[in-house]
Design a protein around this motif. Sequence first.
Motif, mmCIF file in Angstrom:
data_model
loop_
_atom_site.group_PDB
_atom_site.id
_atom_site.type_symbol
_atom_site.label_atom_id
_atom_site.label_comp_id
_atom_site.label_asym_id
_atom_site.label_seq_id
_atom_site.Cartn_x
_atom_site.Cartn_y
_atom_site.Cartn_z
ATOM 1 N N GLU A 188 0.827 -1.203 0.000
ATOM 2 C CA GLU A 188 0.000 0.000 0.000
ATOM 3 C C GLU A 188 0.863 1.255 0.000
ATOM 4 O OE1 GLU A 188 -3.294 2.081 2.951
ATOM 5 O OE2 GLU A 188 -2.999 -0.101 3.018
ATOM 6 N N LYS A 238 1.064 4.251 -2.876
ATOM 7 C CA LYS A 238 0.814 5.652 -2.546
ATOM 8 C C LYS A 238 1.972 6.553 -2.939
ATOM 9 C CE LYS A 238 -2.276 5.023 1.437
ATOM 10 N NZ LYS A 238 -2.380 5.191 2.905
ATOM 11 N N ASN A 239 3.189 6.087 -2.665
ATOM 12 C CA ASN A 239 4.354 6.960 -2.856
ATOM 13 C C ASN A 239 5.582 6.117 -3.182
ATOM 14 O OD1 ASN A 239 6.143 9.041 -2.871
ATOM 15 N ND2 ASN A 239 5.712 9.741 -0.783
#
Length: 883
Positions: free
Chosen positions: A865, A869-870
């Motif tokens: 996750e 996201k980044n």
Amino acid sequence: MQIYSIQSFTGKNIYSHKPVIKMIIDVEDMHNTPTKDIDGFNGKLVNMFPGLKKHYCSLGVEGGFAKRLEEGTYAAHVIEHLVLELQSIIGYDVYFGRTRLLKEPSTYYIVYEYMNEKVGIECGRAAANIIDSLIRGKEIDVGTVINDLKKTAVESEMGPSTRAIYEEAKKRGIPVVRLGNDSLIQLGYGKYSRLIEASLTDAARCISVDIAGNKQLTKQILMDNDIPVPYGDIAYTEQSAIALAEYIGYPVVVKPYDGNQGKGVALNLSTREQVREAFTEAIKFSKAVIVEKYIKGRDYRVLVVGDKVSAVSERRPPCVIGDGIHTIKELVEAENNNDLRGEDHEKPLTKIHLDSVARLSLSRRGIDENYIPAPNEEVYLRDNGNLSTGGTARDCSRDIHPYNAYLAVKAAKLIGLDIAGVDITAEDISVPICGGSGAVIEVNAAPGLRMHLYPTEGQANNVAANILDMMFPEGSPCSIPIVSITGTNGKTTTARLVRHVLMLTGKKVGMTSTSGIYIGNECIQKGDCTGPVSARLVLSNKEVEAAVLETARGGIIRKGLGYEEADVGVITNITEDHLGIDGINTLEDLAFVKSLVIEAVKPDGYAVLNADDEMTNWVIRRASCNIILFSKNRNNLLVLEHIRRGGKAVYIDKNTIFIHENGNDIPLIAVGDIPITARGILKCNVENSLAAISALYSLNVPVEIIRKGLKTFKPDLRTNPGRFNIFDMGDFKVMLDYGHNPAGYRAVVDYVKKIKASRLVGIIGIPGDRMDKHIEEVGELCGKVFSKVYIKEDDDLRGRSSGEVAGILYNALIRGGMGKECIEIIYSEQKALETALHDAQPGDLVVMFYEKFEPALEIVERFKEEIEKNPPHSRVKLKETAG
């Protein structure tokens, strides 16, 4: 002597297919002193327990044990025989026993058969105490010991009604389990299971039982439906009882409003004083009393089962016959010495009690317990004939008039009882009770069966058979399909695959596994649930239509099996694991334990065995059912011979799985079309698929459904979590697997070597109860395959000190060719995984052999996750979070 533990095995076990108790005992300083060298020991022992002279022992002849005593045997062995003898004295026919040295120099395990668990345990303790006392020269009150054991038997034994149903079920092959220490038993398994307590079935509604307990309401219902009953009403005080008696007209009956077993019942009362005395006694058992018209005649109990009369008994009050010499009290004492009479319900008759009710009954005749009856004078000691108060019974099942039988069945149905004891008073049960010639007195829920099973006069009636005929009509099932799966590796995946396919047939499947207990798609309990307790939980669930039971080594050894017989028993493979634990030291020992699963298969069921496994030749001899073999090789010699003899087999030929039966080869599916085999690369799951196919075909699951199930069972989190689950993390991959022994590691390593990865990174650990050589084997294997290894340790060290397993793995990795700079020790499993994920390089395959799946999965999903996201900073953030 010191008893360390006493463990009962209620089902089939590695010691016997009968229930046994295992007692671990330290005989201390007596471990090397033979009985012949203990002054006076043999003589005292045999004098106290002469039945020991008949014991066979290993010599195989009567008197064999006495011979061993003379030659000189040892304390633990003597305890084994004394336990069996004590149970025999109490009345249990038990014969099997075994004594073995568990730990040098003086700790033994003694295994012995039992029929009553409580009695078996107490006999074990008593035997150890007796032998220790004899050796030490202490006094022993054998009479007190025996009496205490008899009391335990009376209190803990099933009642005669329950025992009769239990034994009849055994005879019919209906699975039967006693629940708790009372009289509740489970008959059958799964959706077909039933409960019965004494003669009260699970079909009886609570309200029906309550109505039967309310004597006045019962009479009202019967009267409203034209069934003759004695007129009466309820009285709450002495004065109202007398007033009611005088309104009804003497003679009358006074009895508790909601009593049972004839307690507090007084019949044929003809004066105010008698009613007053009867009220005082009856109110002890209830909040109110019933006063009703006395019906002259004999006391009959009609047992109704379903829509039929099963048996009829005439009940007679307890009675003594005078001899002109002895008092009533002395005659009662003599009668109570009758071997047929027991303290409660453990024998055909109950001892007569000269209690307040009996004295009141005598006083109405103008006599007391000190009265000396004339020769042949009959003296009745109570008004009612209940067996529980010392009465007797005469069978008259063939005498009942059809009209009376019709009334009894009608009465039971009106109250809503499938089994009922209908009490009828009449001069003659063969004459219809109409026009005032008799009446239905009561309708009883949970009627006692003893009077019908063991009548004092007349022919015994197998009423238990009638009850089981009603509960399980001819041709109706009493069990569900049961598949029991054991083996060193592959149990969970095989169990899940079998469950998956069975669910495609529309069945609600109960499964036990290392990940939990499942009923349908619901996990009702998480954790390692591969023992007998979990199996019994599934088999008692009324929703379950088929059961798949993962059956692990530990549960088999420590508690035996949780079922009587399976339809299919599967052994996936037997390799070196758990050796040196629980007395299992060799591969043959392990095979012996796991063989119990195929020994406990129905005669017409199937044992599924791996023909490629070297132990199958040894195991196959222990099966007494049909056999189906599976192999990755069509030309496996064991398979070829099995087919030649007409046996069934499942095998692979030219990358296609075939089922062989009756000379026909049925093509099922290409190996590459089974997702969990990774196009045939993952050999262990090829074997697991073959095992599952064999089990399913043995259950007559259609080939097309098996094929569909194989195609739709995937190595993902939904169908097979924790087994070869691969996660795409973007520029590298992670695999989670439960490999925890050399064979499991080899299966994973063989697979990952065929996956294209720039580096193979391992997070490894082994349970601490494994042998050093097996830990070393895993370490050396990983040292040859992985580019980088993180060593972690399980939270449960299983007897090892912290760092011990890690140290063994470290040294083994180096012997396997890995450089020290490529090894990192991080004891925490979670931190090791977090570190490996943070340090992963593009193209890596990180392989984690986890102890706990869910925490590992949570870390992987959280990391993934963060990446989504980044991507540029995700690993830094995760590392900071972990720190």
